[in-house]
Enzyme design. Sequence first.
Site, PDB file in Angstrom:
ATOM      1  N   ASP A 176     -19.499  66.051  50.166  1.00  0.00           N
ATOM      2  CA  ASP A 176     -18.838  65.665  51.435  1.00  0.00           C
ATOM      3  C   ASP A 176     -18.521  64.173  51.356  1.00  0.00           C
ATOM      4  O   ASP A 176     -18.991  63.464  50.450  1.00  0.00           O
ATOM      5  CB  ASP A 176     -19.784  65.947  52.619  1.00  0.00           C
ATOM      6  CG  ASP A 176     -19.162  65.614  53.975  1.00  0.00           C
ATOM      7  OD1 ASP A 176     -17.936  65.768  54.128  1.00  0.00           O
ATOM      8  OD2 ASP A 176     -19.900  65.179  54.882  1.00  0.00           O
ATOM      9  N   SER A 177     -17.755  63.694  52.312  1.00  0.00           N
ATOM     10  CA  SER A 177     -17.490  62.250  52.390  1.00  0.00           C
ATOM     11  C   SER A 177     -18.763  61.486  52.725  1.00  0.00           C
ATOM     12  O   SER A 177     -18.993  60.375  52.261  1.00  0.00           O
ATOM     13  CB  SER A 177     -16.463  61.976  53.489  1.00  0.00           C
ATOM     14  OG  SER A 177     -16.972  62.462  54.715  1.00  0.00           O
ATOM     15  N   TYR A 197     -13.092  60.796  55.667  1.00  0.00           N
ATOM     16  CA  TYR A 197     -11.964  61.605  55.210  1.00  0.00           C
ATOM     17  C   TYR A 197     -11.059  62.022  56.377  1.00  0.00           C
ATOM     18  O   TYR A 197      -9.901  62.330  56.181  1.00  0.00           O
ATOM     19  CB  TYR A 197     -12.485  62.881  54.526  1.00  0.00           C
ATOM     20  CG  TYR A 197     -12.955  62.710  53.091  1.00  0.00           C
ATOM     21  CD1 TYR A 197     -12.909  61.483  52.440  1.00  0.00           C
ATOM     22  CD2 TYR A 197     -13.435  63.814  52.373  1.00  0.00           C
ATOM     23  CE1 TYR A 197     -13.347  61.351  51.126  1.00  0.00           C
ATOM     24  CE2 TYR A 197     -13.856  63.692  51.053  1.00  0.00           C
ATOM     25  CZ  TYR A 197     -13.814  62.458  50.433  1.00  0.00           C
ATOM     26  OH  TYR A 197     -14.230  62.338  49.135  1.00  0.00           O
ATOM     27  N   GLY A 198     -11.637  62.043  57.580  1.00  0.00           N
ATOM     28  CA  GLY A 198     -10.950  62.625  58.738  1.00  0.00           C
ATOM     29  C   GLY A 198      -9.748  61.863  59.253  1.00  0.00           C
ATOM     30  O   GLY A 198      -9.084  62.309  60.189  1.00  0.00           O
ATOM     31  N   CYS A 243     -17.068  70.096  53.496  1.00  0.00           N
ATOM     32  CA  CYS A 243     -16.267  69.260  54.383  1.00  0.00           C
ATOM     33  C   CYS A 243     -15.066  70.073  54.861  1.00  0.00           C
ATOM     34  O   CYS A 243     -14.232  70.490  54.052  1.00  0.00           O
ATOM     35  CB  CYS A 243     -15.809  68.036  53.595  1.00  0.00           C
ATOM     36  SG  CYS A 243     -14.686  66.965  54.498  1.00  0.00           S
ATOM     37  N   THR A 246     -12.614  68.980  56.674  1.00  0.00           N
ATOM     38  CA  THR A 246     -11.407  68.165  56.556  1.00  0.00           C
ATOM     39  C   THR A 246     -10.779  68.325  55.170  1.00  0.00           C
ATOM     40  O   THR A 246      -9.559  68.459  55.038  1.00  0.00           O
ATOM     41  CB  THR A 246     -11.771  66.678  56.787  1.00  0.00           C
ATOM     42  OG1 THR A 246     -12.483  66.582  58.023  1.00  0.00           O
ATOM     43  CG2 THR A 246     -10.551  65.795  56.840  1.00  0.00           C
ATOM     44  N   CYS A 277     -17.022  70.397  61.798  1.00  0.00           N
ATOM     45  CA  CYS A 277     -17.192  69.261  60.899  1.00  0.00           C
ATOM     46  C   CYS A 277     -18.652  69.324  60.506  1.00  0.00           C
ATOM     47  O   CYS A 277     -19.526  69.490  61.380  1.00  0.00           O
ATOM     48  CB  CYS A 277     -16.884  67.957  61.635  1.00  0.00           C
ATOM     49  SG  CYS A 277     -17.387  66.495  60.707  1.00  0.00           S
ATOM     50  N   THR A 278     -18.937  69.214  59.214  1.00  0.00           N
ATOM     51  CA  THR A 278     -20.321  69.399  58.765  1.00  0.00           C
ATOM     52  C   THR A 278     -21.265  68.312  59.289  1.00  0.00           C
ATOM     53  O   THR A 278     -22.483  68.474  59.255  1.00  0.00           O
ATOM     54  CB  THR A 278     -20.384  69.457  57.226  1.00  0.00           C
ATOM     55  OG1 THR A 278     -19.673  68.325  56.693  1.00  0.00           O
ATOM     56  CG2 THR A 278     -19.761  70.743  56.711  1.00  0.00           C
ATOM     57  N   HIS A 279     -20.697  67.209  59.775  1.00  0.00           N
ATOM     58  CA  HIS A 279     -21.555  66.176  60.383  1.00  0.00           C
ATOM     59  C   HIS A 279     -22.167  66.658  61.704  1.00  0.00           C
ATOM     60  O   HIS A 279     -23.235  66.185  62.094  1.00  0.00           O
ATOM     61  CB  HIS A 279     -20.733  64.914  60.687  1.00  0.00           C
ATOM     62  CG  HIS A 279     -20.525  64.021  59.506  1.00  0.00           C
ATOM     63  ND1 HIS A 279     -19.728  64.365  58.437  1.00  0.00           N
ATOM     64  CD2 HIS A 279     -20.999  62.773  59.233  1.00  0.00           C
ATOM     65  CE1 HIS A 279     -19.721  63.359  57.562  1.00  0.00           C
ATOM     66  NE2 HIS A 279     -20.481  62.388  58.027  1.00  0.00           N
TER      67      HIS A 279
HETATM   68  N1  DGL Z   1     -17.905  66.106  57.232  1.00  0.00           N
HETATM   69  C1  DGL Z   1     -16.490  66.167  57.175  1.00  0.00           C
HETATM   70  C2  DGL Z   1     -15.936  67.484  57.728  1.00  0.00           C
HETATM   71  O1  DGL Z   1     -16.609  68.497  57.713  1.00  0.00           O
HETATM   72  C3  DGL Z   1     -15.683  65.024  57.738  1.00  0.00           C
HETATM   73  C4  DGL Z   1     -16.199  63.652  57.789  1.00  0.00           C
HETATM   74  C5  DGL Z   1     -15.155  62.550  57.587  1.00  0.00           C
HETATM   75  O2  DGL Z   1     -14.272  62.361  58.433  1.00  0.00           O
HETATM   76  O3  DGL Z   1     -15.230  61.924  56.553  1.00  0.00           O
HETATM   77  O4  DGL Z   1     -14.812  67.542  58.137  1.00  0.00           O
END
Ligand code: DGL
Length: 283
Positions: free
Chosen positions: A8-9, A40-41, A72, A74, A183-185
Amino acid sequence: MAKIAIYDSGVGGLSIYHEMKTALPFVECVFVSDNQAYPYGVKSEDQLLTRVMRVAESICDSYEPDILILACNTASTVCLPTLRERLSVPVVGVVPAIKPASELTETHVIGLLATPATVGRAYTDKLISDFAENCVVVKVGSKQLVDIAEGKLRGHTVCLNELRAVLLPFIKEQELDTLVLACTHFPLLQKEIKRVFSKANKAIALVDSGHAIAKRVTDLLENQLNIDLNEKFKSASQKSLNIASFTKKIESDAFVAHLKNIGFGRIERLNLIDLSPRQIVTP
Ligand code: DGL
């Protein structure tokens, strides 16, 4: 021992790591965060594709995983076909859990919480028209929430008022009963998100893709890589080595302590390779 790379990012990959370790405690996990190119978003699709190709090739080069999870939403909503075409390792993507949410909702009003990029993707629109055509979908794209999750794992307190402001469009929608954390965050903030909704007296089910990903990886290990998971469970006392790998030095001691706490025995830098002209993705 099977080796799974989770990429992931940022810290979002750790919500997938948690699901993997819950389902398959004996697998060796390499969590890779491209913190140098975070977030990444807010990147364009072309920028993202080039970057993700480079990092994914570097992961395969350094760690030779049996499976690569692109943890991720995104990146998965753009890069999966190219990654699958170019890498020899099986790639599992994480995409918004629209289908399970549409099966769960009773009111047919669901929420989609993602990065601004994921919310605007054609891939996401197609998921909605394929699986949730009979639903009203309220979409919110937030970069701020991604930063809040990053901060939480670095020991910062999560401000519920800030969270409430992001979640307000869902709180206001009376009929909304199901929210996709796309979003995995965001599963890393599940406790706080639940608290905000309960303070607003709103009953809501939160849905994410983590469990389905662990199931998919289990299936691949058993049926494609022919690993006898029952045998592995019997000898679950074997300790697996988990590695956390970053494209930029991590500055936070609290985050390093957290990584050690959740089972990472090695924390290191990812050696980023340069792609050959053949490997560079041209839009
Ligand atoms: N964790 C990422 C996702 O699932 C995005 C995080 C980012 O914007 O870098 O989309």
